[in-house]
Write a protein that holds these residues in place. Structure first.
Motif, mmCIF file in Angstrom:
data_model
loop_
_atom_site.group_PDB
_atom_site.id
_atom_site.type_symbol
_atom_site.label_atom_id
_atom_site.label_comp_id
_atom_site.label_asym_id
_atom_site.label_seq_id
_atom_site.Cartn_x
_atom_site.Cartn_y
_atom_site.Cartn_z
ATOM 1 N N TYR A 224 -6.571 -77.365 -16.438
ATOM 2 C CA TYR A 224 -7.561 -76.964 -15.100
ATOM 3 C C TYR A 224 -8.544 -76.124 -15.662
ATOM 4 O O TYR A 224 -9.721 -76.273 -15.199
ATOM 5 C CB TYR A 224 -6.550 -76.109 -14.398
ATOM 6 N N ALA A 225 -8.377 -75.280 -16.871
ATOM 7 C CA ALA A 225 -9.618 -74.313 -17.140
ATOM 8 C C ALA A 225 -10.724 -75.340 -17.668
ATOM 9 O O ALA A 225 -12.056 -74.961 -17.439
ATOM 10 C CB ALA A 225 -9.427 -73.442 -18.047
ATOM 11 N N GLU A 226 -10.441 -75.988 -18.527
ATOM 12 C CA GLU A 226 -11.291 -77.168 -19.020
ATOM 13 C C GLU A 226 -12.132 -78.048 -17.867
ATOM 14 O O GLU A 226 -13.244 -78.057 -17.884
ATOM 15 C CB GLU A 226 -10.865 -77.974 -19.908
ATOM 16 N N GLN A 227 -11.112 -78.124 -16.885
ATOM 17 C CA GLN A 227 -11.913 -79.140 -15.802
ATOM 18 C C GLN A 227 -12.909 -78.386 -14.993
ATOM 19 O O GLN A 227 -13.976 -78.679 -14.569
ATOM 20 C CB GLN A 227 -10.820 -79.586 -14.966
ATOM 21 N N MET A 228 -12.701 -77.126 -14.652
ATOM 22 C CA MET A 228 -13.423 -76.107 -14.159
ATOM 23 C C MET A 228 -14.770 -75.834 -14.932
ATOM 24 O O MET A 228 -15.856 -75.712 -14.516
ATOM 25 C CB MET A 228 -12.825 -74.759 -13.682
ATOM 26 N N GLN A 229 -14.539 -75.585 -16.356
ATOM 27 C CA GLN A 229 -15.808 -75.501 -17.244
ATOM 28 C C GLN A 229 -16.623 -76.746 -16.911
ATOM 29 O O GLN A 229 -17.839 -76.558 -16.905
ATOM 30 C CB GLN A 229 -15.102 -75.412 -18.433
#
Length: 193
Positions: free
Chosen positions: A77-82
């Motif tokens: 998720y964090a990478e997708q938000m980035q």
């Protein structure tokens, strides 16, 4: 199958399985919201925004966040938000990306940032009822929270919301399932957001 594919970070398969399930259950708002999360994970922000709007036709907008909150526990998720942040940095006038980020931020508890993004999206697509409803919900503190803290993605419980089928608003048009996950419009109608 869609849940398993999503947990395994196979978002293309999760999207395909969810899309096929929508043929059988086109009025299942939680399933449409799950489909939106798969599109978000794939970087299809136009499709994600459109699917969120479709889901809101059959489910109260604040309930849509439950699926988003479960997704936020996924390791990717964090990478997708980035990636979404980078997309917006490159195209700061994308109402779809701004709406999608505002939706995600709002249900992660970052209400002020969510309201900023949704207000920006509203500048480009004025008076969209869902955008305005989410601004009001996040600004007033109506949403979140939705999930009990004990629920997490590593459990065997399905990602798609459990419980009885959603109550269908007969005055709202029923969403039609999408036909593609290849970057084209995934909604059954023309919703430009």
């Amino acid at each position: 199958m869609a849940d398993d594919a999503f947990r395994a970070s196979d978002y293309r398969s999760a999207s395909r399985f969810a899309n096929h399930a929508l043929i059988e259950m086109p009025e299942n708002g939680e399933l449409i919201a799950f489909f939106a999360q798969t599109l978000f994970a794939l970087g299809d922000y136009r499709g994600a925004a459109s699917a969120i709007h479709d889901a809101a036709n059959v489910v109260d907008p604040t309930r849509l966040g439950k699926v988003a909150q479960i997704h936020q526990q996924h390791p990717d998720y964090a990478e997708q938000m980035q990636q979404l942040n980078q997309y917006i940095a490159a195209d700061p006038e994308s109402p779809d990306a701004l709406f999608t980020r505002g939706f995600q931020l709002g249900f992660s508890g970052e209400r002020d940032a969510a309201v900023r993004d949704l207000n920006q999206a509203n500048r480009f697509v004025p008076n969209d009822p869902l955008t305005l409803a989410l601004i009001d919900a996040f600004d007033s503190g109506i949403a979140p929270p939705l999930l009990a803290p004990s629920r997490n993605l590593s459990s065997d419980a399905p990602i798609v919301m459990d419980g009885p089928p959603p109550t269908i608003d007969s005055s709202a048009p029923a969403p039609r399932p999408s036909v593609s996950v290849d970057g084209h419009d995934h909604s059954g109608h023309d919703h430009t957001h």
